[in-house]
Design a protein around this motif. Structure first.
Motif, PDB file in Angstrom:
ATOM      1  N   MET A 196      39.673  23.856  44.656  1.00  0.00           N
ATOM      2  CA  MET A 196      40.820  23.852  43.792  1.00  0.00           C
ATOM      3  C   MET A 196      41.355  22.421  43.714  1.00  0.00           C
ATOM      4  N   PHE A 197      41.754  22.013  42.520  1.00  0.00           N
ATOM      5  CA  PHE A 197      42.284  20.667  42.367  1.00  0.00           C
ATOM      6  C   PHE A 197      43.508  20.688  41.464  1.00  0.00           C
ATOM      7  N   PHE A 198      44.250  19.581  41.477  1.00  0.00           N
ATOM      8  CA  PHE A 198      45.453  19.472  40.662  1.00  0.00           C
ATOM      9  C   PHE A 198      45.441  18.160  39.890  1.00  0.00           C
ATOM     10  N   VAL A 199      46.170  18.138  38.788  1.00  0.00           N
ATOM     11  CA  VAL A 199      46.431  16.929  38.001  1.00  0.00           C
ATOM     12  C   VAL A 199      47.904  16.993  37.608  1.00  0.00           C
ATOM     13  N   THR A 200      48.658  15.971  37.953  1.00  0.00           N
ATOM     14  CA  THR A 200      50.072  15.941  37.614  1.00  0.00           C
ATOM     15  C   THR A 200      50.474  14.506  37.287  1.00  0.00           C
ATOM     16  N   ARG A 201      51.597  14.373  36.631  1.00  0.00           N
ATOM     17  CA  ARG A 201      52.089  13.048  36.273  1.00  0.00           C
ATOM     18  C   ARG A 201      52.899  12.476  37.421  1.00  0.00           C
ATOM     19  N   LEU A 202      52.760  11.193  37.636  1.00  0.00           N
ATOM     20  CA  LEU A 202      53.479  10.502  38.699  1.00  0.00           C
ATOM     21  C   LEU A 202      54.816  10.023  38.160  1.00  0.00           C
ATOM     22  N   LYS A 203      55.883  10.283  38.892  1.00  0.00           N
ATOM     23  CA  LYS A 203      57.208   9.842  38.462  1.00  0.00           C
ATOM     24  C   LYS A 203      57.287   8.313  38.482  1.00  0.00           C
ATOM     25  N   ARG A 260      52.406   4.687  24.769  1.00  0.00           N
ATOM     26  CA  ARG A 260      52.932   4.773  26.133  1.00  0.00           C
ATOM     27  C   ARG A 260      51.819   4.761  27.171  1.00  0.00           C
ATOM     28  N   ASP A 261      52.170   4.289  28.359  1.00  0.00           N
ATOM     29  CA  ASP A 261      51.258   4.334  29.497  1.00  0.00           C
ATOM     30  C   ASP A 261      51.653   5.496  30.388  1.00  0.00           C
ATOM     31  N   TYR A 262      50.665   6.186  30.935  1.00  0.00           N
ATOM     32  CA  TYR A 262      50.898   7.337  31.800  1.00  0.00           C
ATOM     33  C   TYR A 262      50.160   7.138  33.112  1.00  0.00           C
ATOM     34  N   ARG A 263      50.774   7.631  34.212  1.00  0.00           N
ATOM     35  CA  ARG A 263      50.144   7.604  35.530  1.00  0.00           C
ATOM     36  C   ARG A 263      49.971   9.040  36.004  1.00  0.00           C
ATOM     37  N   PHE A 264      48.745   9.391  36.313  1.00  0.00           N
ATOM     38  CA  PHE A 264      48.415  10.726  36.785  1.00  0.00           C
ATOM     39  C   PHE A 264      47.947  10.658  38.232  1.00  0.00           C
ATOM     40  N   VAL A 265      48.251  11.696  38.989  1.00  0.00           N
ATOM     41  CA  VAL A 265      47.785  11.827  40.363  1.00  0.00           C
ATOM     42  C   VAL A 265      46.929  13.070  40.436  1.00  0.00           C
ATOM     43  N   THR A 266      45.809  12.960  41.152  1.00  0.00           N
ATOM     44  CA  THR A 266      44.896  14.082  41.266  1.00  0.00           C
ATOM     45  C   THR A 266      44.137  14.018  42.583  1.00  0.00           C
ATOM     46  N   ASN A 267      43.591  15.133  42.972  1.00  0.00           N
ATOM     47  CA  ASN A 267      42.688  15.174  44.116  1.00  0.00           C
ATOM     48  C   ASN A 267      41.253  15.466  43.646  1.00  0.00           C
ATOM     49  N   ALA A 268      41.026  15.426  42.352  1.00  0.00           N
ATOM     50  CA  ALA A 268      39.711  15.734  41.770  1.00  0.00           C
ATOM     51  C   ALA A 268      38.851  14.471  41.729  1.00  0.00           C
ATOM     52  N   ASP A 269      38.125  14.240  42.806  1.00  0.00           N
ATOM     53  CA  ASP A 269      37.251  13.065  42.867  1.00  0.00           C
ATOM     54  C   ASP A 269      35.973  13.251  42.056  1.00  0.00           C
ATOM     55  N   HIS A 270      35.645  14.472  41.709  1.00  0.00           N
ATOM     56  CA  HIS A 270      34.394  14.752  41.021  1.00  0.00           C
ATOM     57  C   HIS A 270      34.487  14.552  39.497  1.00  0.00           C
ATOM     58  N   LEU A 271      35.672  14.287  38.965  1.00  0.00           N
ATOM     59  CA  LEU A 271      35.847  14.115  37.519  1.00  0.00           C
ATOM     60  C   LEU A 271      36.095  12.649  37.176  1.00  0.00           C
ATOM     61  N   ASP A 272      35.651  12.237  35.989  1.00  0.00           N
ATOM     62  CA  ASP A 272      35.910  10.852  35.585  1.00  0.00           C
ATOM     63  C   ASP A 272      37.349  10.713  35.089  1.00  0.00           C
ATOM     64  N   ALA A 273      37.813   9.482  34.981  1.00  0.00           N
ATOM     65  CA  ALA A 273      39.215   9.206  34.653  1.00  0.00           C
ATOM     66  C   ALA A 273      39.602   9.746  33.278  1.00  0.00           C
ATOM     67  N   ARG A 274      38.724   9.648  32.319  1.00  0.00           N
ATOM     68  CA  ARG A 274      39.009  10.147  30.966  1.00  0.00           C
ATOM     69  C   ARG A 274      39.246  11.659  30.983  1.00  0.00           C
ATOM     70  N   THR A 275      38.449  12.370  31.749  1.00  0.00           N
ATOM     71  CA  THR A 275      38.603  13.817  31.869  1.00  0.00           C
ATOM     72  C   THR A 275      39.930  14.180  32.514  1.00  0.00           C
ATOM     73  N   ILE A 276      40.366  13.394  33.494  1.00  0.00           N
ATOM     74  CA  ILE A 276      41.661  13.632  34.143  1.00  0.00           C
ATOM     75  C   ILE A 276      42.782  13.540  33.098  1.00  0.00           C
ATOM     76  N   ALA A 277      42.759  12.505  32.283  1.00  0.00           N
ATOM     77  CA  ALA A 277      43.778  12.339  31.242  1.00  0.00           C
ATOM     78  C   ALA A 277      43.727  13.487  30.229  1.00  0.00           C
ATOM     79  N   ASP A 278      42.522  13.892  29.846  1.00  0.00           N
ATOM     80  CA  ASP A 278      42.381  14.997  28.893  1.00  0.00           C
ATOM     81  C   ASP A 278      42.888  16.306  29.474  1.00  0.00           C
TER      82      ASP A 278
END
Length: 76
Positions: free
Chosen positions: A1-8, A54-72
């Motif tokens: 299980m993994f998460f993707v969220t925006r960093l404050k 705008r620029d966005y900062r995301f935090v995730t524990n999903a090491d298996h996905l590329d950065a573009r996929t995290i943003a998508d």
């Protein structure tokens, strides 16, 4: 299980190592960070959204996905 969220904006992070590999054009940073007292360092992905300018900062524990996929995933 993994998460993707925006960093404050006011989150205090300590930057660690950069992730290897090519990055997509809109990806500004892709690196591991120290965030509070987390036992395993999460990953921070910084992206630029050309539609909004705008620029966005995301935090995730999903090491298996590329950065573009995290943003998508966050956009969904």
């Amino acid at each position: 299980m993994f998460f993707v969220t925006r960093l404050k904006k006011n989150a205090k992070v300590k930057l660690l190592d950069k992730r290897r590999g090519r990055k997509a054009q809109e990806v500004l940073q892709n690196r591991r960070i120290m965030l509070g007292n987390t036992p395993a360092p999460p990953r921070m992905v910084c992206c630029h959204d050309s539609a909004t300018g705008r620029d966005y900062r995301f935090v995730t524990n999903a090491d298996h996905l590329d950065a573009r996929t995290i943003a998508d995933l966050y956009r969904e």
